[in-house]
Design a protein around this motif. Structure first.
Motif, PDB file in Angstrom:
ATOM      1  N   TYR A 264       0.835  -1.208   0.000  1.00  0.00           N
ATOM      2  CA  TYR A 264       0.000   0.000   0.000  1.00  0.00           C
ATOM      3  C   TYR A 264       0.869   1.257   0.000  1.00  0.00           C
ATOM      4  N   SER A 265       1.959   1.243   0.784  1.00  0.00           N
ATOM      5  CA  SER A 265       2.840   2.412   0.821  1.00  0.00           C
ATOM      6  C   SER A 265       3.459   2.669  -0.551  1.00  0.00           C
ATOM      7  N   LEU A 295       8.469  16.747   9.169  1.00  0.00           N
ATOM      8  CA  LEU A 295       7.466  16.787  10.240  1.00  0.00           C
ATOM      9  C   LEU A 295       6.414  15.695  10.064  1.00  0.00           C
ATOM     10  N   LEU A 296       6.038  15.424   8.819  1.00  0.00           N
ATOM     11  CA  LEU A 296       5.065  14.357   8.563  1.00  0.00           C
ATOM     12  C   LEU A 296       5.631  12.986   8.939  1.00  0.00           C
ATOM     13  N   CYS A 297       6.928  12.813   8.754  1.00  0.00           N
ATOM     14  CA  CYS A 297       7.568  11.555   9.148  1.00  0.00           C
ATOM     15  C   CYS A 297       7.433  11.336  10.650  1.00  0.00           C
ATOM     16  N   GLY A 298       7.728  12.380  11.432  1.00  0.00           N
ATOM     17  CA  GLY A 298       7.586  12.273  12.880  1.00  0.00           C
ATOM     18  C   GLY A 298       6.156  12.018  13.305  1.00  0.00           C
ATOM     19  N   ALA A 299       5.197  12.694  12.647  1.00  0.00           N
ATOM     20  CA  ALA A 299       3.787  12.503  12.983  1.00  0.00           C
ATOM     21  C   ALA A 299       3.332  11.084  12.685  1.00  0.00           C
ATOM     22  N   SER A 300       3.832  10.524  11.592  1.00  0.00           N
ATOM     23  CA  SER A 300       3.447   9.169  11.199  1.00  0.00           C
ATOM     24  C   SER A 300       3.772   8.144  12.290  1.00  0.00           C
ATOM     25  N   PHE A 301       4.996   8.199  12.793  1.00  0.00           N
ATOM     26  CA  PHE A 301       5.392   7.221  13.810  1.00  0.00           C
ATOM     27  C   PHE A 301       4.788   7.535  15.176  1.00  0.00           C
ATOM     28  N   SER A 316      -1.271   5.980   9.362  1.00  0.00           N
ATOM     29  CA  SER A 316       0.119   6.284   9.704  1.00  0.00           C
ATOM     30  C   SER A 316       1.021   6.072   8.492  1.00  0.00           C
ATOM     31  N   MET A 317       0.809   4.987   7.768  1.00  0.00           N
ATOM     32  CA  MET A 317       1.601   4.714   6.576  1.00  0.00           C
ATOM     33  C   MET A 317       1.355   5.753   5.494  1.00  0.00           C
ATOM     34  N   PHE A 318       0.122   6.248   5.385  1.00  0.00           N
ATOM     35  CA  PHE A 318      -0.191   7.283   4.399  1.00  0.00           C
ATOM     36  C   PHE A 318       0.598   8.560   4.689  1.00  0.00           C
ATOM     37  N   LEU A 319       0.676   8.960   5.964  1.00  0.00           N
ATOM     38  CA  LEU A 319       1.464  10.142   6.333  1.00  0.00           C
ATOM     39  C   LEU A 319       2.943   9.929   6.020  1.00  0.00           C
ATOM     40  N   LEU A 320       3.432   8.718   6.257  1.00  0.00           N
ATOM     41  CA  LEU A 320       4.834   8.425   5.953  1.00  0.00           C
ATOM     42  C   LEU A 320       5.094   8.512   4.451  1.00  0.00           C
ATOM     43  N   CYS A 321       4.124   8.104   3.657  1.00  0.00           N
ATOM     44  CA  CYS A 321       4.249   8.216   2.197  1.00  0.00           C
ATOM     45  C   CYS A 321       4.323   9.680   1.767  1.00  0.00           C
TER      46      CYS A 321
END
Length: 400
Positions: A264-265, A295-301, A316-321
């Motif tokens: 999905y990612s 910042l989105l990377c930090g929010a994802s985790f 969470s994976m969507f934010l990391l993408c």
């Protein structure tokens, strides 16, 4: 709807045929990317390694990556990007076939080190190749196209890997070998007699006269930028290290379900990267894109500390993408624009080195934090590091 479609098609304008072929080769290669996403699960479930032993083996992947990044940058400037890319793709085939026979931590550590040495030597050469076959105006788009192909392949590889793992983990290694060998053959037959145009080189030179032949090791602000890229990658690479373990141990997901989330990612990045990079390139500065992505990377985790099942994991994976889409292409572009024609390999090798160093630190620190304090502490720590890194990018990009 028509306007959105036109914007999407406009994002591909200016890309050359070789740039498209490099993306196709990346797609073939990454469609077989089954080993690395499942390596941690393979070691804990099939070989019965402890989490600390698993982290040590994964850190050896990082050690090889650091060596390969430096070697790839140096060899690209000396031998040319074609020879390095072809050699790395073909050398990967026997390495993947040998790895299933290594069942002790020390032996597998050595095998993983050699694998990453070869695969990461490929990266700087591939980046220089993309620059060689792209106009200065389309470099960021070319990087994004290459990454889009990589992520489409990554949406295929883990899904197929999750299916094959249900029968045998060994099939992951052999499947990866076949895909890499096929990518090497396609690369050879298309690029064996092809070179970048002199016109592009001259145009690039005229833009880089202010720092011709400067070593990246003497470029202080770029060194700080590289360090911050490493911090970002330490956070991001939890995707390949501790996140699959989190899915298995905390949420009790099957290999197939883990593969679907990873697939999905890849599909999200494949679908959104080109239009978002095109939009960001017109609306945002490189600094803003990188800061928002970090910042989105930090929010994802950080979201993973909250209760929830599949919906939370997918969001969470969507934010990391989104983080990957905004940050990584512009990091590569900033690096390339900082270099001259004669130092492209060295600068891109330095950029690759920052990510390779994170391959050491990310699994080593992540697995030890999990072993001692649990997953929640790891996710909170990752979020804090991402915020600090974003602040650092905001400062250093003003200097660059």
């Amino acid at each position: 709807m028509k306007t959105l479609l036109l914007r999407y098609l406009n994002s591909y304008k200016g890309l050359t045929r070789p740039a498209w072929m490099l993306a196709l080769i990346m797609l073939i290669n990454r469609s077989g990317a089954m080993v690395i996403p499942f390596l941690g699960v393979y070691m804990t479930q099939s070989l019965h390694f402890t989490i600390r032993e698993t982290g040590t083996v994964l850190s050896c992947f990082g050690l090889g990556a650091v060596s390969g990044s430096w070697l790839g940058g140096w060899l690209s400037d000396k031998a040319g990007h074609f020879v390095i890319q072809l050699g790395c793709l073909l050398l990967c085939v026997p390495v993947f076939c040998i790895l299933p026979e290594l069942t002790q931590p020390a032996h597998l550590s050595a095998g993983v080190f050699i694998l990453s040495l070869v695969t990461e030597t490929f990266r700087p050469a591939n980046t220089v190749s993309i620059a060689s076959y792209s106009s200065p105006e389309s470099i960021t788009k070319a990087f994004s196209l290459n990454r889009m192909a990589m992520n489409l392949g990554f949406s295929i590889g883990p899904a197929l890997g999750g299916f094959l793992a249900a029968f045998s983990y060994h099939l992951l290694f052999y499947g990866n070998a076949v895909a890499t060998g096929l990518a090497g053959l396609v690369f050879y037959f298309f690029f064996r007699n092809r070179k970048g145009t002199q016109e592009r080189k001259k145009r690039h030179d005229s833009e880089q006269n202010s720092h011709q032949n400067r070593s990246p090791w003497k470029d202080t602000h770029f060194l700080i930028f590289t360090l911050l890229c490493c911090f970002y990658a330490i956070c991001f690479f939890q995707l390949l290290n501790t996140l699959p373990l989190f899915y298995r141990q905390q949420h009790h997901l099957s290999d197939w379900s883990i593969g679907l989330i990873l697939a999905y990612s890849g599909f999200v990045v494949f679908s959104l990267e080109m239009p978002l990079v095109h939009l960001a390139g017109n609306r945002l500065s490189a600094a803003a894109a990188i800061v928002i992505g970090t910042l989105l990377c930090g929010a994802s985790f950080s979201l993973l500390v909250f209760p929830g099942k599949l919906l939370l994991l997918y969001f969470s994976m969507f934010l990391l993408c989104l983080s990957e889409i905004l940050a990584m292409p512009f990091m590569a572009t900033v690096t390339l624009k900082r270099s001259s024609k004669d130092t492209q390999g060295a600068y891109m090798g330095m950029n690759a080195l920052s990510f390779s160093a994170a391959h050491i630190l990310s699994p080593f620190a992540g697995t030890r934090i999990v072993s001692s304090f649990g997953f929640d502490v790891l996710w909170i720590s990752t979020g804090i590091l991402a915020v600090i890194t974003a602040a650092g990018f905001l400062w250093v990009m003003k200097k660059l």
